[in-house]
Design an enzyme around this catalytic site. Structure first.
Site, PDB file in Angstrom:
ATOM      1  N   SER A 143      22.042  26.972   2.443  1.00  0.00           N
ATOM      2  CA  SER A 143      21.426  28.152   1.818  1.00  0.00           C
ATOM      3  C   SER A 143      22.375  29.352   1.874  1.00  0.00           C
ATOM      4  CB  SER A 143      20.139  28.499   2.563  1.00  0.00           C
ATOM      5  OG  SER A 143      19.737  29.813   2.290  1.00  0.00           O
ATOM      6  N   TYR A 167      21.605  32.524  -4.075  1.00  0.00           N
ATOM      7  CA  TYR A 167      20.743  33.615  -4.507  1.00  0.00           C
ATOM      8  C   TYR A 167      21.652  34.620  -5.196  1.00  0.00           C
ATOM      9  CZ  TYR A 167      16.691  32.361  -1.549  1.00  0.00           C
ATOM     10  OH  TYR A 167      15.601  31.761  -0.980  1.00  0.00           O
ATOM     11  N   THR A 193      18.768  29.364  -7.176  1.00  0.00           N
ATOM     12  CA  THR A 193      17.329  29.552  -6.907  1.00  0.00           C
ATOM     13  C   THR A 193      16.792  30.735  -7.710  1.00  0.00           C
ATOM     14  OG1 THR A 193      17.492  28.573  -4.726  1.00  0.00           O
ATOM     15  CG2 THR A 193      15.600  30.004  -5.114  1.00  0.00           C
ATOM     16  N   LYS A 283      16.839  25.845  -9.368  1.00  0.00           N
ATOM     17  CA  LYS A 283      15.793  25.481  -8.398  1.00  0.00           C
ATOM     18  C   LYS A 283      14.660  26.502  -8.436  1.00  0.00           C
ATOM     19  CE  LYS A 283      15.156  24.690  -3.421  1.00  0.00           C
ATOM     20  NZ  LYS A 283      14.462  25.874  -2.928  1.00  0.00           N
ATOM     21  N   HIS A 307       9.159  26.583  -3.844  1.00  0.00           N
ATOM     22  CA  HIS A 307       9.810  27.131  -2.655  1.00  0.00           C
ATOM     23  C   HIS A 307       8.995  26.797  -1.400  1.00  0.00           C
ATOM     24  CE1 HIS A 307      13.068  30.278  -1.906  1.00  0.00           C
ATOM     25  NE2 HIS A 307      12.624  30.046  -0.688  1.00  0.00           N
TER      26      HIS A 307
HETATM   27  C1  FMN Z   1      12.084  27.919   6.664  1.00  0.00           C
HETATM   28  C2  FMN Z   1      12.432  27.747   5.224  1.00  0.00           C
HETATM   29  C3  FMN Z   1      13.480  28.474   4.684  1.00  0.00           C
HETATM   30  C4  FMN Z   1      13.812  28.309   3.336  1.00  0.00           C
HETATM   31  N1  FMN Z   1      14.896  28.987   2.828  1.00  0.00           N
HETATM   32  C5  FMN Z   1      15.277  28.771   1.550  1.00  0.00           C
HETATM   33  C6  FMN Z   1      16.447  29.387   1.026  1.00  0.00           C
HETATM   34  O1  FMN Z   1      17.145  30.114   1.718  1.00  0.00           O
HETATM   35  N2  FMN Z   1      16.767  29.139  -0.265  1.00  0.00           N
HETATM   36  C7  FMN Z   1      16.021  28.314  -1.072  1.00  0.00           C
HETATM   37  O2  FMN Z   1      16.355  28.120  -2.236  1.00  0.00           O
HETATM   38  N3  FMN Z   1      14.917  27.714  -0.586  1.00  0.00           N
HETATM   39  C8  FMN Z   1      14.539  27.911   0.687  1.00  0.00           C
HETATM   40  N4  FMN Z   1      13.437  27.278   1.183  1.00  0.00           N
HETATM   41  C9  FMN Z   1      12.689  26.346   0.316  1.00  0.00           C
HETATM   42  C10 FMN Z   1      13.249  24.937   0.436  1.00  0.00           C
HETATM   43  O3  FMN Z   1      14.534  24.844  -0.115  1.00  0.00           O
HETATM   44  C11 FMN Z   1      12.350  23.924  -0.288  1.00  0.00           C
HETATM   45  O4  FMN Z   1      12.193  24.320  -1.616  1.00  0.00           O
HETATM   46  C12 FMN Z   1      10.990  23.779   0.388  1.00  0.00           C
HETATM   47  O5  FMN Z   1      11.110  23.825   1.783  1.00  0.00           O
HETATM   48  C13 FMN Z   1      10.352  22.472  -0.019  1.00  0.00           C
HETATM   49  O6  FMN Z   1       9.072  22.359   0.526  1.00  0.00           O
HETATM   50  P1  FMN Z   1       8.765  21.549   1.881  1.00  0.00           P
HETATM   51  O7  FMN Z   1       9.139  22.434   3.006  1.00  0.00           O
HETATM   52  O8  FMN Z   1       7.318  21.301   1.814  1.00  0.00           O
HETATM   53  O9  FMN Z   1       9.594  20.285   1.851  1.00  0.00           O
HETATM   54  C14 FMN Z   1      13.076  27.422   2.523  1.00  0.00           C
HETATM   55  C15 FMN Z   1      12.020  26.708   3.081  1.00  0.00           C
HETATM   56  C16 FMN Z   1      11.698  26.852   4.411  1.00  0.00           C
HETATM   57  C17 FMN Z   1      10.561  26.037   4.983  1.00  0.00           C
END
Ligand code: FMN
Length: 479
Positions: A143, A167, A193, A283, A307
């Site tokens: 990320s 981002y 994203t 995304k 997300h």
């Molecule tokens: C703690 C956490 C931090 C996340 N940070 C980002 C991020 O920095 N950038 C991003 O595109 N998605 C981020 N996401 C979303 C994840 O990439 C992903 O889309 C999501 O976790 C999928 O759902 P799931 O947790 O049910 O598998 C984050 C998700 C979590 C749980």
């Protein structure tokens, strides 16, 4: 002795050899982490261990979603509402789980999703994720808000596939510089994203007073007492901070709001695309219409994602969008899906409905919190065995053999857009066409027309949803 009126099993004295056979004890697992992880048979089990071992604010930051957390709950429910249709007698002794994705191979049909602030969950953070991904032969996504540098991740996964999530921030130059660095480090795909113009309302963080960097309060100290390992890790390893951004303090949401730019547009996508030599995936796509726009712009893939429910609450369920998006643009680009995946069977169902690939967020982080690198290995091995077992039970030997005939998405919440539109259409039809409307009425008519147009798209989706199997037609395989 009187003969029993029914046949009986003959009795004997216990034989020492047979008792000895029963006493073949398993060699105990000496490593405490391995012992703990062995007991986890599912991702939910890993979550329970994670919760016991991680301070509340860090666990809630990971597990939590936005507002009422409805997006996440519905996404998980949608996977539980899958009905599989197995074939029989197809002679499937082994299954092949490899997948071609974005110009390369993955040993499994999922990769590790980008997650911000990952070393908060457990100090090994991205190094554990990238190392476990390398060992399993699956891609790892770093990320923009990662806590390990681009080069650090490359070091942990030097020969495997690394992806970078971007981002686009207010200060564009930061994003451009990260893009150049990721390309120079050999990351092969960029995930742009698009669902974060502002931060979602992560209420758990607010309630916990969670800030960056984490602050010690009387509450956190009391909460720390039964979780010494996390604190020892935290205090004896390099400072927890974003690897690519300097932060100003506050919650992650406040920091996101300061850094993100709600004016980002398709022009930004074009600029990033012109800078990036590899594959580019968008995304956070949540409508069929946007997937079509992106296909027309020639991106290599989309991730249907909300997300993990951390942005817009009550957002569309990505898994439900899948069949429509695949039908419309599946021939032009790769369709990936995430949000709510907690079981290998969720991944199999997604592939059956046309997903080229899936991403796991929390499933990976629960493993990380439960046992660092070993915990992430455990996550991957649990999902792998669930995928393999589901494929064997469906009697398919490759992922390409999976198809919509294997899955019905059972509908739980039915949209009510159709009656609204029908009423609007009736109202329009009832208007006498020959009478010239006075100005005010004309304006009203235009408003009605606009309202009709805006409800039309959900209705189109409603029709598609209705075509999907509902509980009453659940035995019918999805077309
Ligand atoms: C703690 C956490 C931090 C996340 N940070 C980002 C991020 O920095 N950038 C991003 O595109 N998605 C981020 N996401 C979303 C994840 O990439 C992903 O889309 C999501 O976790 C999928 O759902 P799931 O947790 O049910 O598998 C984050 C998700 C979590 C749980």
């Amino acid at each position: 002795m009187a003969k029993k009126p029914y046949p009986t099993v003959p009795r004997q004295f216990p034989k020492p050899a047979e008792i000895f056979e029963l006493m073949q004890f398993k060699t105990p697992t000496l490593n405490a982490t391995d012992r703990r992880l062995e007991k986890a048979l599912t991702i939910a089990d890993l979550r329970d261990i994670a919760k016991r071992r991680t301070p509340k604010a860090a666990f809630d930051y990971t597990e939590g979603a936005a507002e009422g957390e409805i997006s996440l709950a519905r996404a998980r429910q949608a996977f539980q509402d899958v009905e599989f249709h197995p074939s029989i007698l197809r002679n499937v002794p082994v299954v092949d789980t490899t997948r071609e994705v974005l110009g390369g191979t993955s040993a499994l049909p999922f990769g590790i999703a980008p997650t911000g602030f990952t070393r908060l969950m457990q100090t090994e953070g991205e190094i554990a994720g990238a190392g476990a991904a390398a060992a399993a032969g699956i891609p790892f996504t770093l990320s923009t808000l990662g806590t390990t540098s681009i080069e650090g991740v490359k070091g942990a996964n030097p020969t495997g596939r690394n992806w970078f999530q971007l981002y686009v921030m207010r200060d564009r130059e930061i994003s451009y510089e990260l893009t150049r660095r990721a390309a120079a480090a050999g990351f092969d795909t960029l995930f742009f994203t698009v669902d974060t113009p502002v931060a979602g309302a992560r209420l758990r963080d607010k309630r916990n007073g969670f800030s960056i960097p984490p602050q010690l309060t009387p509450g956190t100290i009391v909460n720390a007492i039964p979780r010494p390992a996390w604190w020892i890790n935290f205090l004896t390893t390099p400072k927890l901070e974003f690897a690519s951004l300097s932060t100003t303090g506050g919650t992650v949401g406040e920091m996101l709001d300061a850094a993100m730019d709600p004016t980002i547009s398709f022009d930004d996508l074009d600029i990033i695309r012109s800078m990036w030599p590899g594959k580019i995936v968008v995304k956070g796509v949540q409508t069929v219409e946007d997937a079509k726009l992106l296909a027309a712009r020639g991106v290599d893939g989309v991730v249907l994602s909300n997300h993990g429910g951390r942005q817009l609450d009550r957002a569309p369920i990505p898994f439900h969008l899948l069949p429509d998006v695949v039908r419309e643009v599946g021939g032009d680009l790769e369709v990936h899906v995430d949000t709510g995946i907690m079981n290998g069977a969720d991944i199999v169902a997604s592939v059956a409905l046309g997903a080229r690939f899936t991403l796991i967020g929390r499933a990976y982080l629960y493993g990380l919190m439960a046992g660092g690198r070993r915990g992430v290995d455990r996550t991957i091995s649990i999902l792998r065995s669930e995928i393999e077992r589901t494929m064997k039970l469906l009697e398919v030997s490759t992922l390409d053999e999976l198809g919509p005939q294997h899955v019905t998405q059972l509908a739980r919440l039915q949209p009510i857009a159709r009656p609204v539109q029908a009423a609007a259409e009736q109202a329009v039809a009832a208007k006498p066409k020959s009478v010239r409307a006075p100005r005010a009425t004309a304006a009203k008519a235009t408003a009605t027309k606009t309202a009709t147009a805006t409800v039309k798209k959900p209705v189109a989706r409603t029709a598609a949803a209705a075509a999907k199997a509902t509980p009453t037609t659940k035995a019918a395989p999805k077309a």
